[in-house]
Write a protein that holds these residues in place. Structure first.
Motif, PDB file in Angstrom:
ATOM      1  N   UNK A  57       0.832  -1.209   0.000  1.00 25.79           N
ATOM      2  CA  UNK A  57       0.000   0.000   0.000  1.00 25.79           C
ATOM      3  C   UNK A  57       0.860   1.249   0.000  1.00 25.79           C
ATOM      4  N   UNK A  58       1.913   1.214   0.823  1.00 23.54           N
ATOM      5  CA  UNK A  58       2.810   2.373   0.900  1.00 23.54           C
ATOM      6  C   UNK A  58       3.570   2.564  -0.407  1.00 23.54           C
ATOM      7  N   UNK A  59       3.845   1.423  -1.095  1.00 23.11           N
ATOM      8  CA  UNK A  59       4.641   1.511  -2.329  1.00 23.11           C
ATOM      9  C   UNK A  59       3.809   1.914  -3.548  1.00 23.11           C
ATOM     10  N   UNK A  60       2.631   1.253  -3.718  1.00 22.56           N
ATOM     11  CA  UNK A  60       1.901   1.469  -4.976  1.00 22.56           C
ATOM     12  C   UNK A  60       0.411   1.786  -4.835  1.00 22.56           C
ATOM     13  N   UNK A  61      -0.141   1.658  -3.663  1.00 21.54           N
ATOM     14  CA  UNK A  61      -1.567   1.969  -3.528  1.00 21.54           C
ATOM     15  C   UNK A  61      -2.307   0.879  -2.782  1.00 21.54           C
ATOM     16  N   UNK A  62      -3.600   1.087  -2.617  1.00 23.32           N
ATOM     17  CA  UNK A  62      -4.364   0.181  -1.756  1.00 23.32           C
ATOM     18  C   UNK A  62      -4.688  -1.139  -2.452  1.00 23.32           C
ATOM     19  N   UNK A  63      -5.074  -2.125  -1.623  1.00 22.26           N
ATOM     20  CA  UNK A  63      -5.379  -3.469  -2.110  1.00 22.26           C
ATOM     21  C   UNK A  63      -6.518  -3.454  -3.135  1.00 22.26           C
ATOM     22  N   UNK A  96       5.370   0.352 -15.408  1.00 22.93           N
ATOM     23  CA  UNK A  96       5.961   0.504 -16.742  1.00 22.93           C
ATOM     24  C   UNK A  96       6.314  -0.850 -17.355  1.00 22.93           C
ATOM     25  N   UNK A  97       6.612  -1.818 -16.489  1.00 20.00           N
ATOM     26  CA  UNK A  97       6.958  -3.147 -17.010  1.00 20.00           C
ATOM     27  C   UNK A  97       5.727  -3.804 -17.614  1.00 20.00           C
ATOM     28  N   UNK A  98       4.570  -3.629 -16.941  1.00 19.91           N
ATOM     29  CA  UNK A  98       3.342  -4.208 -17.491  1.00 19.91           C
ATOM     30  C   UNK A  98       3.067  -3.629 -18.886  1.00 19.91           C
ATOM     31  N   UNK A  99       3.264  -2.304 -18.976  1.00 15.15           N
ATOM     32  CA  UNK A  99       3.029  -1.662 -20.273  1.00 15.15           C
ATOM     33  C   UNK A  99       3.969  -2.227 -21.337  1.00 15.15           C
ATOM     34  N   UNK A 100       5.224  -2.514 -20.924  1.00 15.65           N
ATOM     35  CA  UNK A 100       6.203  -2.977 -21.911  1.00 15.65           C
ATOM     36  C   UNK A 100       5.960  -4.414 -22.364  1.00 15.65           C
ATOM     37  N   UNK A 143       1.138  -5.218 -12.521  1.00 15.17           N
ATOM     38  CA  UNK A 143       0.514  -3.936 -12.175  1.00 15.17           C
ATOM     39  C   UNK A 143      -0.590  -4.093 -11.142  1.00 15.17           C
ATOM     40  N   UNK A 144      -0.652  -5.259 -10.506  1.00  9.58           N
ATOM     41  CA  UNK A 144      -1.690  -5.503  -9.510  1.00  9.58           C
ATOM     42  C   UNK A 144      -1.104  -5.352  -8.103  1.00  9.58           C
ATOM     43  N   UNK A 145      -1.786  -4.550  -7.277  1.00 10.32           N
ATOM     44  CA  UNK A 145      -1.314  -4.354  -5.907  1.00 10.32           C
ATOM     45  C   UNK A 145      -1.371  -5.666  -5.129  1.00 10.32           C
TER      46      UNK A 145
END
Lengths: 224, 380
Positions: free
Chosen positions: B166-172, B179-183, B310-312
């Motif tokens: 959560x602290x790194x990328x957002x809530x559950x 960017x890796x998912x996009x690539x 890209x999934x929390x």
């Protein structure tokens, strides 16, 4: 310890090679000191302290190298197995030379000294030849030119036969025991040292199954 | 310098920089594979997903599936990456994935235990090797025995992992801009199009995508591990030489961590330790912390895999793997009394195994195959 992982450096096998070269230099150091006590009248007690210190270093290096060779096989697999087996035989020979230097020094405990002996020049010449062979051995291990190796093995074999001849000569000598026996024993050790140096150099060129032998395995060179 | 049979030292080797580029390409391929798993599961209908993953609603079944799956692929990196991909597809929830991750941790220890069986014919060697291998088993089993009930009762481990993610990328439950998912999106789309052009849709398409993703993940991980091992072999060798005889403790643990991150496989690290302990070059007590470091180091692969999703929740599950292993160390290594438990248990088991060799084989079959298989059969 951890920084070792990130450090650029020699391969572990190069480090092993460097340690082997140091062992040979240490063996030479012990040989020079021990023979100096017997042939040149150097203080035996002082020489013993230094020879024992050097021998301890050689023994530690042998144990360390064995460990490192096991690590090498565990990490790198069996691709270097011939090299690893050759090295285990090689370091044992160097360790034996260290022991033989101690044995030479032990002669002084029995009061053996050839200082001023009529045949001293012959002993000194042979000692110089053997001492130089240590340096040559280290050099041939790092750069095993086949012709130079063949030349070294020929000379080492000649020296071995020369020493063996001397042992026979003193065994059948009419001189008293206190004259003939120390000389025979000294030549016996030198013969073993020459054989061990020859064996060390052999590991650089021969397949592992022929190390310690000549004529493609037909003749044993160390235990005769 | 070249000592002893110089000819044996000259091998045709791929230049280091070329191999490094190859490894980066393989990591990219691995991320594509993880993303394909996610896409494949999403292609399946909700009913199929429900049928597929219903068994893991029972945490013990999830644990045993984690063990079996990892034993099957001989790599917790692979099995945890697959779990991360499944969580990203939302077919599997974080709560269901946690026991599976713990099972994967146990399953991965089978590799070095199998390696130790190679020493069966020499009693003294085998005793040392088997103890060094099973100390890893005991550590992981004890950690699960203590931490799985704690997790089920309190959600402590997943709570910590959720806090970090959560602290790194957002809530559950949310998606984050990876960017890796996009690539990796484009190649995943191409492969999906290929299957679609063959007439596959819904479940068949999902199965084809999952199968292709699994093959890519396993192949890429195998090649990454092999190439990284070659790239860092000299460094590993130098580092192990530096560790030998210099005691154990946290430094050895960090050595295990660093080596495992580098080779992307705890099995490689722990399997290297087996011949060393068998030969008596490394003691069980010195090998143990290296093993624990490897346990933590191997979690890097699932973290890497989560970047492709890209999934929390995926990141949370990957962090559960790390948190579980770190907590295991705090519990079973930092506490002096507890530290002795896996060591004494492994020594005792090795004594039994060396007196009756068939027990060693029975141990592997029962612990890693029979119990998990029966568990899955009865608890699903």
């Amino acid at each position: 310890m951890i920084l070792e992982f990130f450090r650029r450096g020699d391969s572990a096998m190069d480090q092993i090679d460097a340690r082997v070269a140091t062992m040979i230099n240490d063996a030479r150091h012990s040989f020079d000191l021990a023979t100096a006590a017997v042939l040149s009248g150097a203080d035996a007690a002082q020489m013993r302290e230094e020879v024992e210190k050097t021998d301890h270093r050689i023994n530690e290096a042998e144990q360390q190298l064995r460990q490192e060779l096991v690590v090498h096989v565990a990490v790198q697999g069996s691709s270097d197995i011939g090299t690893v087996l050759g090295l285990t035989l090689l370091i044992k020979k160097i360790e034996r030379i260290g022991d033989q230097a101690k044995n030479i020094l032990d002669l002084t405990d029995e009061g053996v000294s050839l200082v001023g002996a009529p045949d001293l020049d012959g002993f000194l010449a042979d000692r110089t030849t053997i001492s130089d062979m240590f340096t040559e051995t280290a050099s041939l291990l790092t750069d095993p030119d086949e012709e130079k190796v063949a030349d070294f093995r020929r000379r080492a074999d000649d020296l071995r036969h020369h020493c063996e001849g001397k042992v026979r000569e003193f065994m059948h000598s009419d001189e008293p025991g206190h004259y003939a026996v120390p000389r025979a024993i000294l030549y016996r050790y030198w013969k073993r040292i020459a054989a061990n140096l020859m064996g060390v150099v052999t590991t650089a060129v021969e397949p592992v199954q022929y190390i310690d032998y000549t004529d493609h395995g037909a003749t044993d060179i160390t235990d005769d | 310098m070249t000592i002893a049979n110089p000819k044996s030292r000259t091998r045709l080797e791929m230049p280091g920089p070329v191999r490094s580029v190859l490894v980066f390409a393989l990591i990219y391929l691995f991320l594509v594979g993880v993303s394909m798993l996610e896409a494949g599961i999403k292609d399946m209908g909700a009913d199929t997903q429900e049928q597929l993953f219903a068994p893991v609603n029972n945490p013990l079944a999830g644990l045993f599936i984690g063990i079996l799956g990892t034993v099957l692929v001989q790599s917790s990196s692979a099995s945890t990456s697959v779990i991360v991909g499944l969580v990203a597809s939302q077919a599997l929830g974080v709560e269901q994935a946690v026991p599976m991750i713990m099972g994967a941790n146990i399953g991965t220890t089978v590799t070095n235990t199998l390696v130790s069986l190679g020493h069966l014919r020499a009693s003294a060697e085998f005793k040392r090797a088997f103890a060094a291998a099973t100390v890893h088993d005991f550590f992981n089993v004890f950690a699960v025995v203590v931490l799985l009930p704690v997790e089920l009762a309190t959600g402590l481990i997943s709570g910590i992992a959720k806090g970090i993610s959560g602290a790194l990328v957002g809530s559950s439950g949310s998606e984050w801009e990876s960017p890796i998912k996009a690539s990796v999106k484009a190649p995943v789309g191409w492969i999906e199009s290929i299957w679609e052009s063959l007439g596959l849709t819904n479940n068949p398409l999902g199965i084809a995508m999952v199968a292709t993703g699994l093959v890519i993940v396993l192949l890429a991980l195998t090649l990454i591990t092999g190439n990284m091992r070659r790239l860092v072999a000299d460094r590993v060798e130098r580092t192990l030489n530096a560790v030998l005889g210099k005691g154990a403790g946290f430094v050895a643990m960090i050595v295990g961590l660093v080596i495992t991150i580098a080779v992307q496989s705890s099995s490689i690290t722990t399997s290297i330790l087996i011949p060393l302990t068998a030969a008596g070059v490394l003691t069980l007590r010195n090998a143990y912390p290296v093993t624990l470091g490897a346990n933590v180091g191997t979690t890097i692969t699932a973290l890497l895999a989560s970047l492709a999703t890209g999934s929390t929740d995926s990141l949370t599950v990957a962090l559960v793997h790390t948190t579980f292993n770190v907590m295991g160390i705090l519990l079973l290594y930092v506490v002096p009394f507890a530290r002795e438990l896996p060591i004494k248990s492994a020594e005792r088991l090795a004594e039994v195994a060396v007196s009756r060799r068939q027990w060693a084989i029975a141990y592997v079959v029962v612990v890693f195959i029979a119990i998990p298989a029966l568990g899955v059969a009865f608890l699903r």
